[in-house]
Design a protein around this motif. Structure first.
Motif, PDB file in Angstrom:
ATOM      1  N   TYR A  55       0.837  -1.192   0.000  1.00 61.93           N
ATOM      2  CA  TYR A  55       0.000   0.000   0.000  1.00 61.93           C
ATOM      3  C   TYR A  55       0.875   1.247   0.000  1.00 61.93           C
ATOM      4  N   PRO A  56       0.401   2.344  -0.583  1.00 64.35           N
ATOM      5  CA  PRO A  56       1.228   3.544  -0.712  1.00 64.35           C
ATOM      6  C   PRO A  56       1.474   4.288   0.597  1.00 64.35           C
ATOM      7  N   THR A  57       0.560   4.159   1.565  1.00 65.79           N
ATOM      8  CA  THR A  57       0.713   4.874   2.830  1.00 65.79           C
ATOM      9  C   THR A  57       0.530   3.923   4.006  1.00 65.79           C
ATOM     10  N   LEU A  58       1.064   4.325   5.144  1.00 63.03           N
ATOM     11  CA  LEU A  58       0.906   3.532   6.361  1.00 63.03           C
ATOM     12  C   LEU A  58      -0.568   3.449   6.750  1.00 63.03           C
ATOM     13  N   GLN A  59      -1.287   4.547   6.622  1.00 67.35           N
ATOM     14  CA  GLN A  59      -2.707   4.549   6.989  1.00 67.35           C
ATOM     15  C   GLN A  59      -3.512   3.586   6.127  1.00 67.35           C
ATOM     16  N   SER A  60      -3.219   3.519   4.832  1.00 66.77           N
ATOM     17  CA  SER A  60      -3.963   2.594   3.970  1.00 66.77           C
ATOM     18  C   SER A  60      -3.606   1.145   4.293  1.00 66.77           C
ATOM     19  N   ALA A  61      -2.361   0.881   4.661  1.00 70.65           N
ATOM     20  CA  ALA A  61      -1.966  -0.473   5.069  1.00 70.65           C
ATOM     21  C   ALA A  61      -2.671  -0.873   6.365  1.00 70.65           C
ATOM     22  N   LYS A  62      -2.753   0.038   7.316  1.00 74.79           N
ATOM     23  CA  LYS A  62      -3.472  -0.238   8.568  1.00 74.79           C
ATOM     24  C   LYS A  62      -4.944  -0.522   8.294  1.00 74.79           C
ATOM     25  N   GLY A  63      -5.536   0.238   7.385  1.00 78.93           N
ATOM     26  CA  GLY A  63      -6.923   0.015   7.018  1.00 78.93           C
ATOM     27  C   GLY A  63      -7.132  -1.354   6.380  1.00 78.93           C
ATOM     28  N   ALA A  64      -6.182  -1.806   5.568  1.00 73.02           N
ATOM     29  CA  ALA A  64      -6.277  -3.112   4.929  1.00 73.02           C
ATOM     30  C   ALA A  64      -6.220  -4.237   5.963  1.00 73.02           C
ATOM     31  N   VAL A  65      -5.358  -4.088   6.970  1.00 73.08           N
ATOM     32  CA  VAL A  65      -5.284  -5.099   8.035  1.00 73.08           C
ATOM     33  C   VAL A  65      -6.614  -5.157   8.775  1.00 73.08           C
ATOM     34  N   HIS A  66      -7.150  -4.009   9.125  1.00 72.60           N
ATOM     35  CA  HIS A  66      -8.420  -3.958   9.849  1.00 72.60           C
ATOM     36  C   HIS A  66      -9.540  -4.587   9.019  1.00 72.60           C
ATOM     37  N   LYS A  67      -9.626  -4.256   7.750  1.00 72.79           N
ATOM     38  CA  LYS A  67     -10.671  -4.801   6.882  1.00 72.79           C
ATOM     39  C   LYS A  67     -10.546  -6.320   6.766  1.00 72.79           C
ATOM     40  N   ALA A  68      -9.332  -6.832   6.704  1.00 72.00           N
ATOM     41  CA  ALA A  68      -9.120  -8.277   6.567  1.00 72.00           C
ATOM     42  C   ALA A  68      -9.575  -9.053   7.798  1.00 72.00           C
ATOM     43  N   MET A  69      -9.701  -8.371   8.925  1.00 71.74           N
ATOM     44  CA  MET A  69     -10.121  -9.021  10.166  1.00 71.74           C
ATOM     45  C   MET A  69     -11.615  -9.337  10.183  1.00 71.74           C
ATOM     46  N   GLY A  70     -12.373  -8.738   9.284  1.00 72.33           N
ATOM     47  CA  GLY A  70     -13.809  -9.007   9.231  1.00 72.33           C
ATOM     48  C   GLY A  70     -14.633  -7.799   9.601  1.00 72.33           C
ATOM     49  N   PRO A  71     -15.924  -7.830   9.262  1.00 77.22           N
ATOM     50  CA  PRO A  71     -16.782  -6.653   9.408  1.00 77.22           C
ATOM     51  C   PRO A  71     -17.062  -6.212  10.845  1.00 77.22           C
ATOM     52  N   LEU A  72     -17.010  -7.099  11.806  1.00 73.61           N
ATOM     53  CA  LEU A  72     -17.333  -6.712  13.187  1.00 73.61           C
ATOM     54  C   LEU A  72     -16.095  -6.592  14.083  1.00 73.61           C
ATOM     55  N   ALA A  73     -14.919  -6.761  13.512  1.00 68.83           N
ATOM     56  CA  ALA A  73     -13.685  -6.735  14.305  1.00 68.83           C
ATOM     57  C   ALA A  73     -13.351  -5.314  14.750  1.00 68.83           C
ATOM     58  N   GLU A  74     -12.850  -5.210  15.964  1.00 65.74           N
ATOM     59  CA  GLU A  74     -12.344  -3.927  16.453  1.00 65.74           C
ATOM     60  C   GLU A  74     -11.028  -3.630  15.751  1.00 65.74           C
ATOM     61  N   ARG A  75     -10.745  -2.350  15.548  1.00 70.44           N
ATOM     62  CA  ARG A  75      -9.477  -1.971  14.915  1.00 70.44           C
ATOM     63  C   ARG A  75      -8.330  -2.413  15.822  1.00 70.44           C
ATOM     64  N   PRO A  76      -7.327  -3.096  15.257  1.00 66.58           N
ATOM     65  CA  PRO A  76      -6.213  -3.543  16.084  1.00 66.58           C
ATOM     66  C   PRO A  76      -5.327  -2.374  16.499  1.00 66.58           C
ATOM     67  N   GLU A  77      -4.526  -2.605  17.514  1.00 65.53           N
ATOM     68  CA  GLU A  77      -3.509  -1.643  17.936  1.00 65.53           C
ATOM     69  C   GLU A  77      -2.271  -1.932  17.098  1.00 65.53           C
ATOM     70  N   PHE A  78      -1.615  -0.902  16.582  1.00 66.79           N
ATOM     71  CA  PHE A  78      -0.416  -1.071  15.784  1.00 66.79           C
ATOM     72  C   PHE A  78       0.786  -0.649  16.604  1.00 66.79           C
ATOM     73  N   ARG A  79       1.680  -1.597  16.868  1.00 68.60           N
ATOM     74  CA  ARG A  79       2.849  -1.342  17.694  1.00 68.60           C
ATOM     75  C   ARG A  79       4.100  -1.285  16.823  1.00 68.60           C
ATOM     76  N   ALA A  80       4.802  -0.164  16.871  1.00 68.08           N
ATOM     77  CA  ALA A  80       6.031   0.000  16.101  1.00 68.08           C
ATOM     78  C   ALA A  80       7.157  -0.824  16.712  1.00 68.08           C
ATOM     79  N   HIS A  81       7.941  -1.441  15.854  1.00 73.81           N
ATOM     80  CA  HIS A  81       9.097  -2.239  16.301  1.00 73.81           C
ATOM     81  C   HIS A  81      10.318  -1.838  15.531  1.00 73.81           C
TER      82      HIS A  81
END
Length: 69
Positions: free
Chosen positions: A43-69
């Motif tokens: 994905y071109p941006t970090l925000q769009s990548a985070k959105g893709a992870v959240h969407k892949a979790m399913g329609p009722l999933a809470e947005r995950p926490e993203f921890r930098a490493h």
């Protein structure tokens, strides 16, 4: 949730544990989803990548926490 784009890796953590990672690449941000075959995409941006992870979790999933490493 961190928006620090100088980091190279972020781990997505949901209520049941880690669900995937985002890695900075030369082309953008590559998503890897745990338990899924094949790449999660780039994905071109970090925000769009985070959105893709959240969407892949399913329609009722809470947005995950993203921890930098």
């Amino acid at each position: 949730m961190t928006n620090d784009t100088t980091t190279g890796t972020w781990v997505a953590v949901g209520p049941a544990g880690a669900v995937g990672t985002i890695h900075r690449t030369a082309d953008g941000f590559a998503v890897e989803l745990y338990g899924r075959r094949g790449p999660g995409g780039t994905y071109p941006t970090l925000q769009s990548a985070k959105g893709a992870v959240h969407k892949a979790m399913g329609p009722l999933a809470e947005r995950p926490e993203f921890r930098a490493h």
